[in-house]
Design a protein around this motif. Structure first.
Motif, PDB file in Angstrom:
ATOM      1  N   TYR A  44      34.498  40.921  53.258  1.00 23.49           N
ATOM      2  CA  TYR A  44      33.500  40.602  51.845  1.00 23.49           C
ATOM      3  C   TYR A  44      34.864  41.410  50.902  1.00 23.49           C
ATOM      4  O   TYR A  44      35.102  42.259  50.575  1.00 23.49           O
ATOM      5  CB  TYR A  44      32.401  41.547  51.250  1.00 23.49           C
ATOM      6  N   ILE A  46      36.890  41.511  46.507  1.00 19.46           N
ATOM      7  CA  ILE A  46      36.524  41.628  45.354  1.00 19.46           C
ATOM      8  C   ILE A  46      36.153  40.397  44.707  1.00 19.46           C
ATOM      9  O   ILE A  46      34.717  40.490  43.767  1.00 19.46           O
ATOM     10  CB  ILE A  46      37.627  42.223  44.381  1.00 19.46           C
ATOM     11  N   THR A  47      36.596  39.376  44.862  1.00 22.70           N
ATOM     12  CA  THR A  47      35.996  38.263  44.317  1.00 22.70           C
ATOM     13  C   THR A  47      35.519  36.913  45.126  1.00 22.70           C
ATOM     14  O   THR A  47      35.806  35.800  44.965  1.00 22.70           O
ATOM     15  CB  THR A  47      37.057  37.223  43.476  1.00 22.70           C
ATOM     16  N   HIS A 120      34.864  45.921  53.813  1.00 22.69           N
ATOM     17  CA  HIS A 120      33.663  45.035  52.673  1.00 22.69           C
ATOM     18  C   HIS A 120      35.199  46.167  51.227  1.00 22.69           C
ATOM     19  O   HIS A 120      35.551  47.172  51.915  1.00 22.69           O
ATOM     20  CB  HIS A 120      32.923  45.981  52.216  1.00 22.69           C
ATOM     21  N   SER A 122      35.584  46.237  47.066  1.00 26.60           N
ATOM     22  CA  SER A 122      34.455  46.528  45.981  1.00 26.60           C
ATOM     23  C   SER A 122      35.236  47.232  44.635  1.00 26.60           C
ATOM     24  O   SER A 122      35.328  48.478  45.038  1.00 26.60           O
ATOM     25  CB  SER A 122      33.511  46.675  46.074  1.00 26.60           C
TER      26      SER A 122
END
Length: 129
Positions: A44, A46-47, A120, A122
């Motif tokens: 997963y 950032i975009t 992940h 973010s």
């Protein structure tokens, strides 16, 4: 189960550092090699939400190499037994002022070596004070 066996921790730390070097230098071949080649591998971003090694590799191949340099802070690597580990770090990029990046990875020992099986990434607005 032994948590943070020194030998295993050293192995995962070396793999994490290899990943960090490959990431900031856009060494796509090494980045692809450090992710488990499996449809179960997830990243997963950032975009983007990427499912399987093929989607992750396609993303890496198409990503701009501009602005990849970053500094990392508060890296915590924890090993669980001989074959699983997590790596968590904060990161900062000049291209994202006022934001703090967060990266978490789950690493697994495979016959080919340590590989990321889940990741992940973010951003948050950087807290003040």
């Amino acid at each position: 189960m032994i948590i943070n066996d020194p030998a295993v921790l050293a192995e995962v730390t070396a793999a994490f550092q290899r990943y960090e070097t490959a990431l900031t230098s856009n060494d796509v071949e090494t980045l692809d090699a450090l992710f488990w080649v499996s449809p179960q591998t997830i990243r997963y971003g950032i975009t983007e939400n990427l499912y399987g090694h093929d989607e992750i590799a396609a993303f890496r191949a198409g990503r701009s190499p501009v602005g990849l340099m970053r500094t990392i802070d508060r890296t915590v690597i924890t090993t669980y037994g001989q074959d699983m580990a997590t790596a968590s770090t904060l990161f900062f990029r000049q291209s994202a002022p006022g934001k703090v990046g967060r990266q978490m990875q789950t690493w697994m020992r495979t016959p080919e070596g340590w590989r990321v099986v889940a990741a992940h990434v973010s951003f948050l607005v950087q807290p003040t004070g």
